[in-house]
Design an enzyme around this catalytic site. Sequence first.
Site, PDB file in Angstrom:
ATOM      1  N   GLY A 148       0.813  -1.214   0.000  1.00 46.75           N
ATOM      2  CA  GLY A 148       0.000   0.000   0.000  1.00 46.75           C
ATOM      3  C   GLY A 148       0.840   1.253   0.000  1.00 46.75           C
ATOM      4  O   GLY A 148       0.307   2.356   0.163  1.00 46.75           O
ATOM      5  N   HIS A 155      10.223   6.171   4.304  1.00 48.71           N
ATOM      6  CA  HIS A 155       9.447   7.009   5.222  1.00 48.71           C
ATOM      7  C   HIS A 155       8.589   6.141   6.129  1.00 48.71           C
ATOM      8  O   HIS A 155       7.952   5.205   5.687  1.00 48.71           O
ATOM      9  CB  HIS A 155       8.547   7.979   4.441  1.00 48.71           C
ATOM     10  CG  HIS A 155       7.609   7.291   3.508  1.00 48.71           C
ATOM     11  ND1 HIS A 155       8.012   6.753   2.303  1.00 48.71           N
ATOM     12  CD2 HIS A 155       6.283   7.031   3.603  1.00 48.71           C
ATOM     13  CE1 HIS A 155       6.985   6.189   1.711  1.00 48.71           C
ATOM     14  NE2 HIS A 155       5.922   6.335   2.471  1.00 48.71           N
TER      15      HIS A 155
HETATM   16  P1  AMP Z   1       2.847   5.758   1.288  1.00 48.31           P
HETATM   17  O1  AMP Z   1       1.699   5.950   0.346  1.00 48.31           O
HETATM   18  O2  AMP Z   1       2.602   4.765   2.375  1.00 48.31           O
HETATM   19  O3  AMP Z   1       4.125   5.465   0.523  1.00 48.31           O
HETATM   20  O4  AMP Z   1       3.087   7.129   2.030  1.00 48.31           O
HETATM   21  C1  AMP Z   1       3.539   8.265   1.347  1.00 48.31           C
HETATM   22  C2  AMP Z   1       2.730   9.420   1.802  1.00 48.31           C
HETATM   23  O5  AMP Z   1       3.312  10.601   1.280  1.00 48.31           O
HETATM   24  C3  AMP Z   1       1.308   9.373   1.310  1.00 48.31           C
HETATM   25  O6  AMP Z   1       0.459   9.210   2.422  1.00 48.31           O
HETATM   26  C4  AMP Z   1       1.096  10.707   0.601  1.00 48.31           C
HETATM   27  O7  AMP Z   1      -0.091  11.306   1.030  1.00 48.31           O
HETATM   28  C5  AMP Z   1       2.267  11.524   1.040  1.00 48.31           C
HETATM   29  N1  AMP Z   1       2.748  12.480   0.032  1.00 48.31           N
HETATM   30  C6  AMP Z   1       2.727  12.383  -1.308  1.00 48.31           C
HETATM   31  N2  AMP Z   1       3.284  13.475  -1.886  1.00 48.31           N
HETATM   32  C7  AMP Z   1       3.699  14.272  -0.875  1.00 48.31           C
HETATM   33  C8  AMP Z   1       4.354  15.533  -0.795  1.00 48.31           C
HETATM   34  N3  AMP Z   1       4.697  16.214  -1.886  1.00 48.31           N
HETATM   35  N4  AMP Z   1       4.613  16.046   0.435  1.00 48.31           N
HETATM   36  C9  AMP Z   1       4.255  15.393   1.553  1.00 48.31           C
HETATM   37  N5  AMP Z   1       3.621  14.206   1.545  1.00 48.31           N
HETATM   38  C10 AMP Z   1       3.352  13.645   0.355  1.00 48.31           C
END
Ligand code: AMP
Length: 318
Positions: A148, A155
């Site tokens: 997911g 991160h």
């Molecule tokens: P995941 O989908 O588990 O890989 O988590 C990555 C997260 O980064 C997601 O929940 C997105 O909402 C978030 N995200 C995507 N683009 C950005 C951005 N430019 N700045 C901060 N968060 C972001």
Amino acid sequence: MIPETVGSLIAQKYKSAKENDHLHFIETESKAIKDNDSGMNFVISYTPSLLKKPERADAQKDGTDPFEKPEPELTILEDLNEDGQFKLLLNKFPVIANHTLLVTKEFKHQNTALTPPELMVAYKLLCTLDKTESKRHMVFYNSGPQSGSSQDHKHLQMLALPEDFVPFQDNLCAGKPHFLPDFKTEPLQDDKVSFAHYVLPMPEDSDSVDEDLMAMCYISLLQRALTFFQDWTNEKPNMEKSYNFLLTKKWICLIPRSRTQAESLEIGFNAVGYAGLVLVKKEDVFQKITEKPELINDVLLECGFPNTAGTKPTEYHY
Ligand code: AMP
């Protein structure tokens, strides 16, 4: 050292980012429900704003790394632990207020295992926030293509649990002291829950938690998940290793994953779904699962693997 004020720094940054449209948040409806068959509690949130959130495919098409040079309006701390290793950012597409990302300063891939310092900083962040914000928090890590996750830059994520919400892992660990699994003792697994999950209670005394302990807990759970993938290689030879990692001050949990999206119902999950926080983009799916909560355990199983409670490890296991 993580600053004691980190909770208010997150809240202030979130408030101004939201007021100035630097993040996208809409939550229309949330409902607490219980599946009496599994005993699992759920908070189901109908969140059409998730339709705006980049999925893995969109993020890969784009090819940029949003965490390399994050937007200043979303950057809470450039150097969270004052060791040059982690930055703390706001999630641009939050599903809940103050949804935070703990990002490695240097690019590391999301498929890599968590290191002892990464585990420890996550635990310390939880301890600080639980103490200063009078709320319970959860850290999670979605690793591998079926977990997911949407971004490849390493991160972890952190959010506050809804008030009075009791994830099934709480009940599983209630009254049980911390232990490390060995050849004779398996991690905890609730046999009423459909999907495979490996859980360990954390020590009550947070001062006794150090990098070694965090690493031993994580590796012992990861080892069970790897065994799982090994057992399934005949049926699914091309299976890529994916899992969700969840951590609260009370327990640590790992869920091996087989797919991101269920086919039987238009719904997908990352780690939070496996704590019982279910996000739904489509109204009809929201209606179906609130009327019939047992459906959620079916789709969680579809995206995971069958529960292995009671199965003894064999000599071929990792
Ligand atoms: P995941 O989908 O588990 O890989 O988590 C990555 C997260 O980064 C997601 O929940 C997105 O909402 C978030 N995200 C995507 N683009 C950005 C951005 N430019 N700045 C901060 N968060 C972001």
